[in-house]
Design an enzyme around this catalytic site. Structure first.
Site, PDB file in Angstrom:
ATOM      1  CD  GLU A 108     -30.054   2.020  42.546  1.00 14.40           C
ATOM      2  OE1 GLU A 108     -30.715   3.191  41.578  1.00 14.40           O
ATOM      3  OE2 GLU A 108     -28.657   1.489  41.664  1.00 14.40           O
ATOM      4  CE1 TYR A 120     -39.330   0.424  35.273  1.00 14.78           C
ATOM      5  CE2 TYR A 120     -39.158   0.537  38.622  1.00 14.78           C
ATOM      6  CZ  TYR A 120     -38.835   1.107  36.895  1.00 14.78           C
ATOM      7  OH  TYR A 120     -38.861   2.291  37.230  1.00 14.78           O
TER       8      TYR A 120
HETATM    9  C1  LIG Z   1     -44.687   3.338  38.617  1.00 17.19           C
HETATM   10  C2  LIG Z   1     -45.003   3.762  37.784  1.00 17.19           C
HETATM   11  C3  LIG Z   1     -44.530   5.060  36.462  1.00 17.19           C
HETATM   12  C4  LIG Z   1     -46.420   3.025  36.104  1.00 17.19           C
HETATM   13  O1  LIG Z   1     -47.198   4.122  35.294  1.00 17.19           O
HETATM   14  P1  LIG Z   1     -48.165   3.493  34.835  1.00 17.19           P
HETATM   15  O2  LIG Z   1     -48.083   4.590  33.265  1.00 17.19           O
HETATM   16  O3  LIG Z   1     -49.227   3.788  35.591  1.00 17.19           O
HETATM   17  O4  LIG Z   1     -47.843   2.334  34.301  1.00 17.19           O
HETATM   18  P2  LIG Z   1     -49.199   1.577  33.096  1.00 17.19           P
HETATM   19  O5  LIG Z   1     -50.143   1.575  32.967  1.00 17.19           O
HETATM   20  O6  LIG Z   1     -47.822   2.105  31.675  1.00 17.19           O
HETATM   21  O7  LIG Z   1     -48.614  -0.387  33.511  1.00 17.19           O
HETATM   22  C5  LIG Z   1     -47.646  -1.248  33.034  1.00 17.19           C
HETATM   23  C6  LIG Z   1     -47.532  -1.966  33.903  1.00 17.19           C
HETATM   24  O8  LIG Z   1     -46.980  -1.266  35.035  1.00 17.19           O
HETATM   25  C7  LIG Z   1     -47.930  -2.939  36.257  1.00 17.19           C
HETATM   26  N1  LIG Z   1     -49.056  -1.524  37.078  1.00 17.19           N
HETATM   27  C8  LIG Z   1     -48.745  -0.024  37.040  1.00 17.19           C
HETATM   28  N2  LIG Z   1     -49.322   0.592  37.573  1.00 17.19           N
HETATM   29  C9  LIG Z   1     -50.051  -1.198  38.283  1.00 17.19           C
HETATM   30  C10 LIG Z   1     -50.819  -0.712  39.741  1.00 17.19           C
HETATM   31  N3  LIG Z   1     -51.185  -0.118  40.831  1.00 17.19           N
HETATM   32  N4  LIG Z   1     -50.795  -1.945  40.660  1.00 17.19           N
HETATM   33  C11 LIG Z   1     -50.252  -3.322  39.661  1.00 17.19           C
HETATM   34  N5  LIG Z   1     -49.358  -2.928  38.443  1.00 17.19           N
HETATM   35  C12 LIG Z   1     -49.394  -1.948  37.655  1.00 17.19           C
HETATM   36  C13 LIG Z   1     -48.832  -3.654  35.030  1.00 17.19           C
HETATM   37  O9  LIG Z   1     -47.748  -4.591  35.138  1.00 17.19           O
HETATM   38  C14 LIG Z   1     -49.000  -2.548  34.231  1.00 17.19           C
HETATM   39  O10 LIG Z   1     -49.422  -4.007  33.396  1.00 17.19           O
HETATM   40  P3  LIG Z   1     -50.492  -4.137  32.623  1.00 17.19           P
HETATM   41  O11 LIG Z   1     -51.200  -2.808  32.312  1.00 17.19           O
HETATM   42  O12 LIG Z   1     -49.872  -5.538  31.643  1.00 17.19           O
HETATM   43  O13 LIG Z   1     -51.025  -5.211  33.671  1.00 17.19           O
HETATM   44  C15 LIG Z   1     -46.275   5.050  38.133  1.00 17.19           C
HETATM   45  O14 LIG Z   1     -47.063   4.504  39.035  1.00 17.19           O
HETATM   46  C16 LIG Z   1     -45.822   6.316  38.790  1.00 17.19           C
HETATM   47  O15 LIG Z   1     -45.396   6.841  38.433  1.00 17.19           O
HETATM   48  N6  LIG Z   1     -45.598   6.317  40.072  1.00 17.19           N
HETATM   49  C17 LIG Z   1     -44.565   7.047  40.974  1.00 17.19           C
HETATM   50  C18 LIG Z   1     -43.895   7.111  41.274  1.00 17.19           C
HETATM   51  C19 LIG Z   1     -42.531   5.531  40.619  1.00 17.19           C
HETATM   52  O16 LIG Z   1     -42.990   4.489  41.356  1.00 17.19           O
HETATM   53  N7  LIG Z   1     -42.312   5.845  40.475  1.00 17.19           N
HETATM   54  C20 LIG Z   1     -40.724   4.170  40.029  1.00 17.19           C
HETATM   55  C21 LIG Z   1     -39.195   5.221  40.986  1.00 17.19           C
HETATM   56  S1  LIG Z   1     -38.179   3.672  40.533  1.00 17.19           S
END
Ligand SMILES: CC(C)(COP(=O)(O)OP(=O)(O)OC[C@H]1O[C@@H](n2cnc3c(N)ncnc32)[C@H](O)[C@@H]1OP(=O)(O)O)[C@@H](O)C(=O)NCCC(=O)NCCS
Length: 157
Positions: A108, A120
């Site tokens: 979720e 995702y």
């Molecule tokens: C969601 C989260 C875990 C992503 O982690 P991250 O290390 O920054 O993500 P990555 O660098 O591995 O990104 C992988 C892909 O995710 C997507 N993505 C990640 N951050 C993004 C952003 N700010 N905007 C748009 N796409 C994004 C993109 O598709 C990216 O692929 P790309 O680099 O080829 O465009 C991070 O933003 C986070 O910790 N958020 C707060 C906690 C949260 O929301 N957790 C999820 C709960 S369900």
């Protein structure tokens, strides 16, 4: 903050204090210390921690429920985002779930969490349902996402 390298390790009790710091500034409905400790004591759970430069950068977990890998949490500390850590955590969680015999995965996510939803979707999850007002802190809707065919899934190239 740009990183040269990072690696993943299984959760240990000594990681939990730093994880709680990240959790409290990242999650609108943060997990308790007890909730993280519970991840250590169940064999049907996988919980990984990302490290770089001697610091904890992020973490994520799944519960293995019959044939489903249920993603329970995922977070990367804000200064270290957009460097592939969240994606690597998810890939490793899904590969370990495959090895454990899981055939699908679900999670979720807050409907307004565009970054996570994009991640995702990149991995192959698709929205299957919307749970209205699911999150108690702000009554935000939850997108329920599924990744089918995990048994023959491979990471995005
Ligand atoms: C969601 C989260 C875990 C992503 O982690 P991250 O290390 O920054 O993500 P990555 O660098 O591995 O990104 C992988 C892909 O995710 C997507 N993505 C990640 N951050 C993004 C952003 N700010 N905007 C748009 N796409 C994004 C993109 O598709 C990216 O692929 P790309 O680099 O080829 O465009 C991070 O933003 C986070 O910790 N958020 C707060 C906690 C949260 O929301 N957790 C999820 C709960 S369900």
């Amino acid at each position: 903050m740009a990183l040269k390298t990072f690696h993943l390790e299984a959760l240990k009790a000594e990681h939990i204090p730093k994880i709680l710091e990240i959790e409290n500034r990242t999650n609108g409905a943060p997990w308790s210390e007890r909730a993280f400790q519970n991840e250590l004591s169940h064999r049907d759970r996988i919980f990984l921690v990302a490290f770089g430069g001697g610091e904890i950068l992020g973490y994520g977990g799944v519960w293995l429920v019959i044939d489903e890998a249920h993603v329970t949490t995922l977070a990367v500390d804000e200064p270290f985002r957009r460097q592939g850590i969240g994606e690597k955590l998810m890939i490793e969680l899904l590969e370990k779930s495959q090895e454990a015999g899981m055939t699908c995965s679900t999670l979720e996510v807050r409907a307004g969490n565009e970054a996570a939803i994009r991640l995702y979707r990149k991995l192959g999850y698709r929205q299957a349902a919307l749970r209205k007002g699911y999150y108690p802190d702000n009554k935000e809707d939850a997108c329920v996402m599924w990744l089918y065919d995990l048994d023959c899934w491979s990471p995005p190239q």
